[in-house]
Design a protein around this motif. Structure first.
Motif, PDB file in Angstrom:
ATOM      1  N   VAL A 121      -7.169  31.306  56.240  1.00 53.55           N
ATOM      2  CA  VAL A 121      -5.944  30.839  56.332  1.00 53.55           C
ATOM      3  C   VAL A 121      -5.393  30.733  57.699  1.00 53.55           C
ATOM      4  N   VAL A 122      -4.868  29.692  58.134  1.00 52.49           N
ATOM      5  CA  VAL A 122      -4.478  29.680  59.678  1.00 52.49           C
ATOM      6  C   VAL A 122      -3.147  30.411  59.736  1.00 52.49           C
ATOM      7  N   ASP A 123      -2.874  31.218  60.809  1.00 55.50           N
ATOM      8  CA  ASP A 123      -1.965  31.893  61.243  1.00 55.50           C
ATOM      9  C   ASP A 123      -1.482  31.903  62.603  1.00 55.50           C
ATOM     10  N   GLY A 124      -0.888  30.712  63.264  1.00 61.70           N
ATOM     11  CA  GLY A 124      -0.814  30.434  64.332  1.00 61.70           C
ATOM     12  C   GLY A 124      -2.096  30.163  65.172  1.00 61.70           C
ATOM     13  N   ASP A 125      -2.591  31.053  66.024  1.00 61.34           N
ATOM     14  CA  ASP A 125      -3.946  31.076  66.561  1.00 61.34           C
ATOM     15  C   ASP A 125      -5.124  31.776  66.216  1.00 61.34           C
ATOM     16  N   ILE A 126      -4.846  32.451  64.893  1.00 60.17           N
ATOM     17  CA  ILE A 126      -5.878  33.079  64.355  1.00 60.17           C
ATOM     18  C   ILE A 126      -6.131  32.798  62.879  1.00 60.17           C
ATOM     19  N   LEU A 127      -7.337  33.457  62.472  1.00 68.12           N
ATOM     20  CA  LEU A 127      -7.699  33.212  60.873  1.00 68.12           C
ATOM     21  C   LEU A 127      -7.333  34.541  60.205  1.00 68.12           C
ATOM     22  N   ARG A 128      -6.647  34.477  59.229  1.00 67.24           N
ATOM     23  CA  ARG A 128      -6.500  35.677  58.443  1.00 67.24           C
ATOM     24  C   ARG A 128      -7.387  35.246  56.909  1.00 67.24           C
ATOM     25  N   LEU A 129      -7.772  36.373  56.439  1.00 66.18           N
ATOM     26  CA  LEU A 129      -8.787  36.335  55.286  1.00 66.18           C
ATOM     27  C   LEU A 129      -8.019  36.527  53.966  1.00 66.18           C
ATOM     28  N   LYS A 130      -8.261  35.668  52.915  1.00 64.10           N
ATOM     29  CA  LYS A 130      -7.600  35.958  51.736  1.00 64.10           C
ATOM     30  C   LYS A 130      -8.914  35.526  50.652  1.00 64.10           C
ATOM     31  N   GLN A 131      -8.647  36.426  49.458  1.00 65.19           N
ATOM     32  CA  GLN A 131      -9.534  36.245  48.435  1.00 65.19           C
ATOM     33  C   GLN A 131      -9.271  34.764  47.693  1.00 65.19           C
ATOM     34  N   PHE A 132     -10.251  33.799  47.339  1.00 59.33           N
ATOM     35  CA  PHE A 132     -10.076  32.905  46.374  1.00 59.33           C
ATOM     36  C   PHE A 132     -10.207  33.438  44.956  1.00 59.33           C
ATOM     37  N   ILE A 133      -8.929  33.412  44.205  1.00 57.00           N
ATOM     38  CA  ILE A 133      -9.090  33.742  42.749  1.00 57.00           C
ATOM     39  C   ILE A 133      -8.648  32.546  41.793  1.00 57.00           C
ATOM     40  N   GLY A 134      -8.639  31.483  42.361  1.00 60.31           N
ATOM     41  CA  GLY A 134      -8.446  30.169  41.634  1.00 60.31           C
ATOM     42  C   GLY A 134      -7.692  28.991  42.278  1.00 60.31           C
ATOM     43  N   GLU A 135      -7.796  27.815  42.004  1.00 58.36           N
ATOM     44  CA  GLU A 135      -7.131  26.823  42.513  1.00 58.36           C
ATOM     45  C   GLU A 135      -5.693  26.988  42.513  1.00 58.36           C
ATOM     46  N   GLN A 136      -5.119  27.524  41.491  1.00 59.07           N
ATOM     47  CA  GLN A 136      -3.607  27.635  41.360  1.00 59.07           C
ATOM     48  C   GLN A 136      -2.897  28.525  42.475  1.00 59.07           C
ATOM     49  N   THR A 137      -3.713  29.262  43.313  1.00 62.18           N
ATOM     50  CA  THR A 137      -3.199  29.850  44.280  1.00 62.18           C
ATOM     51  C   THR A 137      -3.276  29.138  45.499  1.00 62.18           C
ATOM     52  N   LEU A 138      -3.783  28.164  45.662  1.00 64.71           N
ATOM     53  CA  LEU A 138      -4.001  27.408  47.033  1.00 64.71           C
ATOM     54  C   LEU A 138      -2.525  26.825  47.363  1.00 64.71           C
ATOM     55  N   ARG A 139      -2.160  26.710  48.481  1.00 65.49           N
ATOM     56  CA  ARG A 139      -1.188  26.153  48.902  1.00 65.49           C
ATOM     57  C   ARG A 139      -1.165  25.352  50.359  1.00 65.49           C
ATOM     58  N   ARG A 140      -0.388  24.278  50.544  1.00 64.17           N
ATOM     59  CA  ARG A 140      -0.697  23.476  51.559  1.00 64.17           C
ATOM     60  C   ARG A 140      -0.009  24.097  52.768  1.00 64.17           C
ATOM     61  N   ASN A 141      -1.038  24.403  53.888  1.00 56.76           N
ATOM     62  CA  ASN A 141      -0.428  24.573  55.377  1.00 56.76           C
ATOM     63  C   ASN A 141       0.208  23.416  55.822  1.00 56.76           C
ATOM     64  N   ALA A 142       1.507  23.363  56.152  1.00 53.52           N
ATOM     65  CA  ALA A 142       2.171  22.399  56.626  1.00 53.52           C
ATOM     66  C   ALA A 142       1.800  21.960  58.024  1.00 53.52           C
ATOM     67  N   THR A 143       1.565  22.869  58.724  1.00 51.37           N
ATOM     68  CA  THR A 143       1.218  22.748  60.180  1.00 51.37           C
ATOM     69  C   THR A 143      -0.380  21.898  60.185  1.00 51.37           C
ATOM     70  N   MET A 144      -1.460  22.445  59.561  1.00 49.14           N
ATOM     71  CA  MET A 144      -2.863  21.964  59.522  1.00 49.14           C
ATOM     72  C   MET A 144      -2.830  20.984  58.435  1.00 49.14           C
ATOM     73  N   ASN A 145      -2.121  20.890  57.371  1.00 48.45           N
ATOM     74  CA  ASN A 145      -2.456  19.986  56.216  1.00 48.45           C
ATOM     75  C   ASN A 145      -3.630  20.230  55.570  1.00 48.45           C
ATOM     76  N   LEU A 146      -3.861  21.776  55.451  1.00 44.70           N
ATOM     77  CA  LEU A 146      -4.982  22.278  54.625  1.00 44.70           C
ATOM     78  C   LEU A 146      -4.514  22.882  53.450  1.00 44.70           C
ATOM     79  N   LEU A 147      -5.436  23.012  52.305  1.00 48.22           N
ATOM     80  CA  LEU A 147      -5.046  23.853  51.288  1.00 48.22           C
ATOM     81  C   LEU A 147      -5.796  25.271  51.604  1.00 48.22           C
ATOM     82  N   GLU A 148      -5.022  26.306  51.445  1.00 46.04           N
ATOM     83  CA  GLU A 148      -5.048  27.506  51.797  1.00 46.04           C
ATOM     84  C   GLU A 148      -4.761  28.698  50.529  1.00 46.04           C
ATOM     85  N   PRO A 149      -5.429  29.632  50.464  1.00 45.80           N
ATOM     86  CA  PRO A 149      -4.961  30.529  49.196  1.00 45.80           C
ATOM     87  C   PRO A 149      -3.953  31.316  49.664  1.00 45.80           C
TER      88      PRO A 149
END
Length: 177
Positions: A75-103
């Motif tokens: 998950v992009v957080d500023g200039d670093i990547l944070r790590l999150k477990q994927f537990i299903g697509e229902q937890t994916l959210r769009r990162n407004a800055t990067m336009n990526l789906l992230e858990p």
């Protein structure tokens, strides 16, 4: 040899010409090759990525494996990547800055347990060097992990040699089709 900026531009042009059918076919071939490796079979916790449209497609692969293995996504957080477990697509959210789906949810508490990292890139070379998008996210993340690093790319993204410097973290292996 190209400089990094020129190589990124050249790869973008090639990706723009690459059909969706070829992208999906080559992605499936890469994942079959990965599944047949001993490293994948033995790994219980794997760092993957939720692919963007121009990358080796991971969505079907992640859907197939996340109930059998622990799949961690960045998950992009500023200039670093944070790590999150994927537990299903229902937890994916769009990162407004990067336009990526992230858990969403809590950070993965045990990054030292990640045994295998599957990393995208703009280009790779036969010396296992990787060229990313230029923000250095993976170059900052990977030194903190003890995981085996596999870069994945389409065949036109693999070169004999690409530009690299001391900040660029090499892969242990590259899979392409």
């Amino acid at each position: 040899m190209f400089d990094k900026k020129t190589l990124r531009r050249e790869i973008k042009l090639l990706k723009d010409q690459f059909s969706e059918d070829n992208r999906l076919r080559q992605s499936a071939s890469i994942w079959t090759r990965l599944e047949n490796t001993e490293r994948f079979r033995q790994a219980e916790t794997i760092l993957m990525y939720w692919s963007m449209p121009d990358e080796v497609q991971t969505h079907d692969f992640i859907r197939r494996w996340y109930r059998k293995k622990t799949i961690i996504l960045p998950v992009v957080d500023g200039d670093i990547l944070r790590l999150k477990q994927f537990i299903g697509e229902q937890t994916l959210r769009r990162n407004a800055t990067m336009n990526l789906l992230e858990p969403s949810g809590d950070d993965y508490p045990e990054p030292q347990n990640i045994e295998l990292s599957v990393i995208p890139g703009i280009a790779f070379d036969r010396n296992n060097r990787r060229l990313g998008r230029g923000k250095g996210y993976y170059d900052k993340l990977l030194p903190g992990l003890n995981a085996y690093r596999i870069g994945v790319c389409f065949d036109f993204q693999l070169f004999d040699e690409i530009p690299a410097d001391e900040r660029d973290i090499p892969m242990d292996e590259i899979l392409s089709d």
